[in-house]
Motif scaffolding. Sequence first.
Motif, PDB file in Angstrom:
ATOM      1  N   GLY A  49      42.252  48.241  36.400  1.00 39.07           N
ATOM      2  CA  GLY A  49      42.441  47.059  35.581  1.00 39.07           C
ATOM      3  C   GLY A  49      41.746  47.157  34.137  1.00 39.07           C
ATOM      4  N   ALA A  50      40.339  47.506  34.360  1.00 40.73           N
ATOM      5  CA  ALA A  50      39.244  47.579  33.186  1.00 40.73           C
ATOM      6  C   ALA A  50      39.707  48.368  32.376  1.00 40.73           C
ATOM      7  CB  ALA A  50      37.947  47.586  33.814  1.00 40.73           C
ATOM      8  N   LYS A  51      40.223  49.813  32.939  1.00 43.61           N
ATOM      9  CA  LYS A  51      40.655  50.751  32.077  1.00 43.61           C
ATOM     10  C   LYS A  51      41.842  50.616  31.220  1.00 43.61           C
ATOM     11  CE  LYS A  51      41.536  55.775  32.309  1.00 43.61           C
ATOM     12  NZ  LYS A  51      40.410  56.165  31.365  1.00 43.61           N
ATOM     13  N   LEU A  52      42.726  49.569  31.732  1.00 46.79           N
ATOM     14  CA  LEU A  52      44.051  49.516  31.121  1.00 46.79           C
ATOM     15  C   LEU A  52      44.061  47.899  30.194  1.00 46.79           C
ATOM     16  CD1 LEU A  52      46.340  50.256  34.014  1.00 46.79           C
ATOM     17  CD2 LEU A  52      46.380  51.349  31.808  1.00 46.79           C
ATOM     18  N   SER A  53      42.857  47.401  30.489  1.00 49.07           N
ATOM     19  CA  SER A  53      42.613  45.977  29.849  1.00 49.07           C
ATOM     20  C   SER A  53      43.554  45.199  30.459  1.00 49.07           C
ATOM     21  CB  SER A  53      42.727  46.202  28.179  1.00 49.07           C
ATOM     22  OG  SER A  53      42.076  47.008  27.787  1.00 49.07           O
ATOM     23  N   ALA A  54      43.591  45.389  31.691  1.00 47.59           N
ATOM     24  CA  ALA A  54      44.475  44.337  32.515  1.00 47.59           C
ATOM     25  C   ALA A  54      43.741  43.912  33.773  1.00 47.59           C
ATOM     26  CB  ALA A  54      45.912  44.789  32.850  1.00 47.59           C
ATOM     27  N   GLY A  55      44.311  42.615  34.255  1.00 48.60           N
ATOM     28  CA  GLY A  55      43.663  42.110  35.401  1.00 48.60           C
ATOM     29  C   GLY A  55      44.148  43.078  36.516  1.00 48.60           C
ATOM     30  N   ALA A  56      43.062  43.351  37.540  1.00 47.31           N
ATOM     31  CA  ALA A  56      43.591  43.932  38.813  1.00 47.31           C
ATOM     32  C   ALA A  56      44.915  43.468  39.624  1.00 47.31           C
ATOM     33  CB  ALA A  56      42.552  44.204  39.634  1.00 47.31           C
TER      34      ALA A  56
END
Length: 233
Positions: A49-56
Motif C-alpha cells: 500500500g505504501a509503495k502504491l501510495s494507497a491504504g492497505a
Amino acid sequence: MTGKQFTSVWLREPRKATSPGRSRYEIVKAAVELLDEEGLAGLSMRKLGAKLSAGATSLYWYVANKDELLELAYDEVWGEMALPGHEEAGWREAASVLAYSMRRAMLRHPWTADLIGRLPALGPNALQLADRMRKMFETAGFTGLDIDFANAALTAYVYGMTIPEIAWNTSTAGHAYDPDEMREAVSKAAAQFPDLLERIDMQRYEDPQTLRAMAFDFGLVSVLDGLERRLAT
C-alpha cells in the motif's frame, strides 16, 4: 471428516477498479517489484500500500489475503516463460527454449522457488503454458500418461537445477565467502580423496555462473536425449 476448503483468487471473477483506486494490474506489478527487492518475507499489504501510495485496506478489494496476492504475482512470472511453436521449431528446440526461459524467469524472481508446490498454478498464464507443453509432447509422439511424465521430467529438471542455485545466490553464504579461502577449504576437505581432488578444477570457482550454465546445458541435453530415446523405442 471433511478436508480444508480449497480457495484461489482464480476461482472468482476479478473485481473492477474503483475510482480513484488502483487497477489489479498496477497492484500485481508493484507486488512483483516488491518481491524482487525484498523477497517473500518483505511482502505485506502495508508495504505494498505504501509503495502504491494507497491504504492497505483498499487492496483487499482485489485480494482476500496475502496468498491470493502471491497467486497473482506468481502467474505474472509464468507469463514471462517462452515456448515457441513446436510445429515449426520441433519439439526438442521448443522444449530447450522453454527450459532456459523457465530458468531465467526463476533467477530473475528468486522468490518463486519458495512457491513451487505451495501455491496452485491456476492462473491464465500458467494454464496456457501447461496446455501448450502438453500439446508439444503429444505432437512429439508421446501418448497417454507419458505426455504428463515427459512434462514432469522436463520441469523437474529445471526446478532441480535452479532452486539450489537460487538458494545459494540468495543466502548470506553465497556472497560472504572469499574465493581463495573457499578453494583452500575444498582442497583440505577433499584431501583424503585424491581421485576426487584431481577432478576438482579450482580455477573454475572464479566463474561459478558459467560453470552452472554449462552444467544446466549438459543436463538438459541429456534429459532431451532420454526423452527422444523413449520415443524411438
